[in-house]
Design an enzyme around this catalytic site. Structure first.
Site, short mmCIF file in Angstrom:
data_model
loop_
_atom_site.label_atom_id
_atom_site.label_comp_id
_atom_site.label_asym_id
_atom_site.label_seq_id
_atom_site.Cartn_x
_atom_site.Cartn_y
_atom_site.Cartn_z
N HIS A 167 0.85 -1.20 0.00
CA HIS A 167 0.00 0.00 0.00
C HIS A 167 0.88 1.24 0.00
O HIS A 167 1.72 1.41 0.87
CB HIS A 167 -0.93 0.00 1.22
N TYR A 189 -9.31 5.71 7.40
CA TYR A 189 -9.51 6.00 8.82
C TYR A 189 -10.50 7.17 8.88
O TYR A 189 -10.20 8.25 8.37
CB TYR A 189 -8.21 6.43 9.49
N PRO A 227 -4.83 0.52 18.51
CA PRO A 227 -4.50 0.07 17.14
C PRO A 227 -4.60 1.15 16.06
O PRO A 227 -4.29 0.87 14.90
CB PRO A 227 -5.51 -1.05 16.89
N LYS A 254 0.50 0.01 14.94
CA LYS A 254 1.89 -0.07 15.42
C LYS A 254 2.22 -1.28 16.29
O LYS A 254 3.39 -1.61 16.48
CB LYS A 254 2.22 1.21 16.22
N TYR A 296 3.68 6.61 10.16
CA TYR A 296 2.86 5.46 9.76
C TYR A 296 3.72 4.36 9.12
O TYR A 296 3.53 3.17 9.39
CB TYR A 296 1.75 5.91 8.80
P1 RFL Z 1 0.70 -11.76 21.51
O1 RFL Z 1 0.25 -11.79 20.09
O2 RFL Z 1 -0.30 -11.37 22.54
O3 RFL Z 1 1.31 -13.19 21.85
C1 RFL Z 1 1.64 -13.56 23.17
C2 RFL Z 1 1.58 -15.07 23.28
O4 RFL Z 1 1.94 -15.46 24.60
C3 RFL Z 1 1.02 -16.43 25.07
N1 RFL Z 1 0.99 -16.40 26.54
C4 RFL Z 1 1.68 -17.26 27.31
N2 RFL Z 1 2.49 -18.27 27.01
C5 RFL Z 1 3.06 -18.96 28.04
N3 RFL Z 1 2.81 -18.66 29.34
C6 RFL Z 1 2.01 -17.65 29.70
N4 RFL Z 1 1.80 -17.37 30.98
C7 RFL Z 1 1.40 -16.90 28.66
N5 RFL Z 1 0.56 -15.83 28.63
C8 RFL Z 1 0.33 -15.55 27.35
C9 RFL Z 1 -0.29 -16.06 24.43
O5 RFL Z 1 -1.21 -17.16 24.37
C10 RFL Z 1 0.17 -15.61 23.05
O6 RFL Z 1 0.22 -16.67 22.12
O7 RFL Z 1 1.95 -10.79 21.71
P2 RFL Z 1 3.17 -10.45 20.71
O8 RFL Z 1 3.75 -11.71 20.15
O9 RFL Z 1 4.04 -9.49 21.44
O10 RFL Z 1 2.47 -9.70 19.45
C11 RFL Z 1 1.87 -8.44 19.60
C12 RFL Z 1 0.73 -8.29 18.59
O11 RFL Z 1 -0.12 -9.41 18.70
C13 RFL Z 1 -0.07 -6.99 18.82
O12 RFL Z 1 0.78 -5.92 19.12
C14 RFL Z 1 -0.90 -6.60 17.56
O13 RFL Z 1 -1.89 -7.56 17.27
C15 RFL Z 1 -1.57 -5.24 17.77
N6 RFL Z 1 -2.42 -4.84 16.65
C16 RFL Z 1 -1.87 -4.29 15.50
N7 RFL Z 1 -0.52 -4.17 15.37
C17 RFL Z 1 0.02 -3.70 14.21
O14 RFL Z 1 1.26 -3.59 14.12
N8 RFL Z 1 -0.75 -3.34 13.12
C18 RFL Z 1 -2.11 -3.44 13.17
O15 RFL Z 1 -2.75 -3.18 12.17
C19 RFL Z 1 -2.72 -3.90 14.40
N9 RFL Z 1 -4.04 -4.02 14.51
C20 RFL Z 1 -3.81 -4.97 16.76
C21 RFL Z 1 -4.60 -4.54 15.66
C22 RFL Z 1 -4.40 -5.52 17.91
C23 RFL Z 1 -5.78 -5.64 17.97
N10 RFL Z 1 -6.33 -6.23 19.14
C24 RFL Z 1 -7.31 -7.24 19.14
C25 RFL Z 1 -5.72 -6.00 20.41
C26 RFL Z 1 -5.98 -4.66 15.71
C27 RFL Z 1 -6.58 -5.18 16.88
C28 RFL Z 1 -8.08 -5.23 16.91
C1 PHB Z 2 -6.51 -4.26 10.54
O1 PHB Z 2 -6.57 -4.50 9.32
O2 PHB Z 2 -6.88 -5.08 11.38
C2 PHB Z 2 -5.99 -2.96 11.00
C3 PHB Z 2 -5.44 -2.08 10.07
C4 PHB Z 2 -4.98 -0.84 10.49
C5 PHB Z 2 -5.06 -0.50 11.82
C6 PHB Z 2 -5.59 -1.38 12.75
C7 PHB Z 2 -6.07 -2.62 12.33
O3 PHB Z 2 -4.61 0.72 12.21
#
Ligand code: RFL
Ligand code: PHB
Length: 412
Positions: free
Chosen positions: A91, A220, A312, A316, A403
């Site tokens: 993108h 957005y 989110p 980041k 971004y």
């Molecule tokens: P995770 O993905 O939470 O993985 C942690 C893992 O640890 C396990 N765990 C344990 N294992 C052993 N012992 C324990 N006591 C444990 N406790 C937990 C868990 O089961 C899990 O498997 O952390 P990690 O790896 O640091 O990754 C971080 C990302 O997942 C997170 O920052 C992103 O998803 C955030 N996020 C976004 N980030 C972006 O860079 N771009 C995006 O577009 C974006 N969109 C989002 C998002 C997060 C969202 N939500 C639901 C919070 C959109 C959403 C809606």
């Molecule tokens: C997504 O596609 O889930 C998404 C994209 C951009 C964001 C957050 C979530 O800033």
């Protein structure tokens, strides 16, 4: 000397010789843990991943969609990017919508050629799981009562229960990649850690649907009814979000209600083109800013969501997790290959400089785009801020360079 498994794939110690010693124990098999494990493996650094959930559960979490170039580069270095490069979508820009109009942020033109990749976190995790399953590095899923020990000493270890048996693995270092609710950060004595937090008074209701995205680029939207985001996973899979009250339950949001609310928050010509269909996933996520300082405690490091959370809105979270991994990977590589033990103490400072800048950007985007109260003054201020930033090249450049992701700090 580590006891390495002879079999491939995520198997538990009940059906094979248990690992009792390794160089790095990684707690958590989310994107941080899997990426770190793979990069260390390619440098010949022995590691074990211990995860609380099952592989299917880990893969069922629908989360991030936008990857910075640094994250893409690391996945290529991990030799886990073949599918991303084939199926991901580059993108070159995204749109900010307010007052019924759209203003494009031309990422490529404003940053000297940088872009982002739309490729879901679920796919990244799957690709990393696949390369790990083909390697001789071991992962233990469905581990209970995972606990790091003695990380302030010379001989740390991690214990866990698997199939009713308690195990302990000795190691040189522990990487706490276990997310916001994990055990690594919680096991640090309270007087050794400082926490910074802001909880937002709303959530994001997200819907995944097998429909073509309404636009080729992300939108957005600021609207007096609340924020909305149009995103995607592919040309046939859309991901949409609307801001909702924190107390709402997904059952209160029928698909029809969701589509109606999304349409109401988009410019009319965009709303007109929205293709709706049954949701295949629907969830509500709270929004939070959170930082733990420091990120290193003796021989234990916090990585990714274990150390910091961003709302989110700036896309980041996963990208920050990847930049932590980059830093820790290079520190451990130099520690094992060049004997550079001096770098260990620099992990926290290097990471936190980038973390706080991403925290600032995510907080700012959230503040500018969401509805915080019914006070119309706030709405007018947001509209003025969006108008000011999108009309000025300096303003657009500020948004674009944050971004696409700020540069990584070299480790040397
Ligand atoms: P995770 O993905 O939470 O993985 C942690 C893992 O640890 C396990 N765990 C344990 N294992 C052993 N012992 C324990 N006591 C444990 N406790 C937990 C868990 O089961 C899990 O498997 O952390 P990690 O790896 O640091 O990754 C971080 C990302 O997942 C997170 O920052 C992103 O998803 C955030 N996020 C976004 N980030 C972006 O860079 N771009 C995006 O577009 C974006 N969109 C989002 C998002 C997060 C969202 N939500 C639901 C919070 C959109 C959403 C809606
Ligand atoms: C997504 O596609 O889930 C998404 C994209 C951009 C964001 C957050 C979530 O800033």
């Amino acid at each position: 000397m580590a006891v390495l498994p002879q079999r491939k794939g995520p198997v538990g110690p009940s059906d094979m010789k248990p690992v009792t010693k390794t160089q790095v124990v990684i707690i958590g098999a989310g994107p941080s843990g899997l990426l770190l494990g793979r990069l260390l493996e390619l440098q010949g650094i022995d590691n074990l991943i211990i995860e609380a959930k099952s592989p299917d559960y880990v893969l069922s979490r629908i989360r991030a969609g936008v990857l910075e170039q640094g994250t893409q580069m690391l996945l290529r270095e991990a030799r886990a990017a073949e599918r991303m490069d084939r199926e991901g979508h580059v993108h070159e820009g995204f749109a900010l919508s307010f007052l019924g109009k759209m203003e494009r942020i031309d990422l490529k033109a404003l940053t000297g050629g940088k872009t982002v990749m739309v490729y879901g976190q679920t796919e990244v995790t799957k690709d990393l799981m696949d390369v790990r399953a083909q390697s001789c590095m071991k992962s233990i899923y469905d581990a209970d009562e995972v606990m790091p020990h003695d990380f302030y000493g010379e001989r740390p270890s991690v214990s866990f229960t698997k199939d009713g048996h308690r195990h302990t693995v000795d190691c040189d270092y522990i990487a706490g990649c276990d997310g916001f609710h994990g055990i690594a950060r919680k096991s640090v004595p309270v007087d050794k850690i400082k926490l910074f937090e802001r909880v937002y008074p709303f959530g994001w209701l997200g819907v995944l649907s097998r429909t073509p995205p309404v636009s080729d680029e992300l939108i957005y939207a600021n609207h007096e009814r609340g924020f909305a985001l149009c995103s995607m996973r592919s040309s046939t899979l859309s991901r949409y979000y609307v801001q909702c009250p924190l107390e709402d339950k997904t059952e209160e949001w029928s698909d029809d209600r969701f589509w109606e609310e999304l349409r109401a928050r988009l410019p009319s010509d965009v709303a007109h083109h929205l293709v709706t269909g049954p949701s295949i996933e629907k969830s509500i996520a709270p929004l939070r800013s959170f930082v733990a300082e420091p990120m290193q405690f003796g021989r234990m490091f916090l990585v990714g969501d274990a150390a910091h959370i961003v709302p989110p809105t700036g896309a980041k979270g996963l990208n920050l997790a990847a930049s932590d991994v980059y830093t820790l990977y290079h520190i451990l590589r130099k520690r094992y290959q060049e004997g550079r033990t001096d770098l260990i103490a620099r992990y926290s400072d290097i990471c936190l400089r980038r973390v706080w800048k991403a925290e600032r950007f995510s907080w700012w985007m959230t503040s500018m785009l969401h509805k915080f109260s019914d006070d119309p003054f706030n709405q007018r201020i947001q509209e003025a801020e969006l108008d000011y930033f999108t009309r000025s090249e300096a303003g657009r450049t500020t948004i674009a360079e944050n971004y696409v992701g700020l540069p990584y700090e070299r480790v040397d």
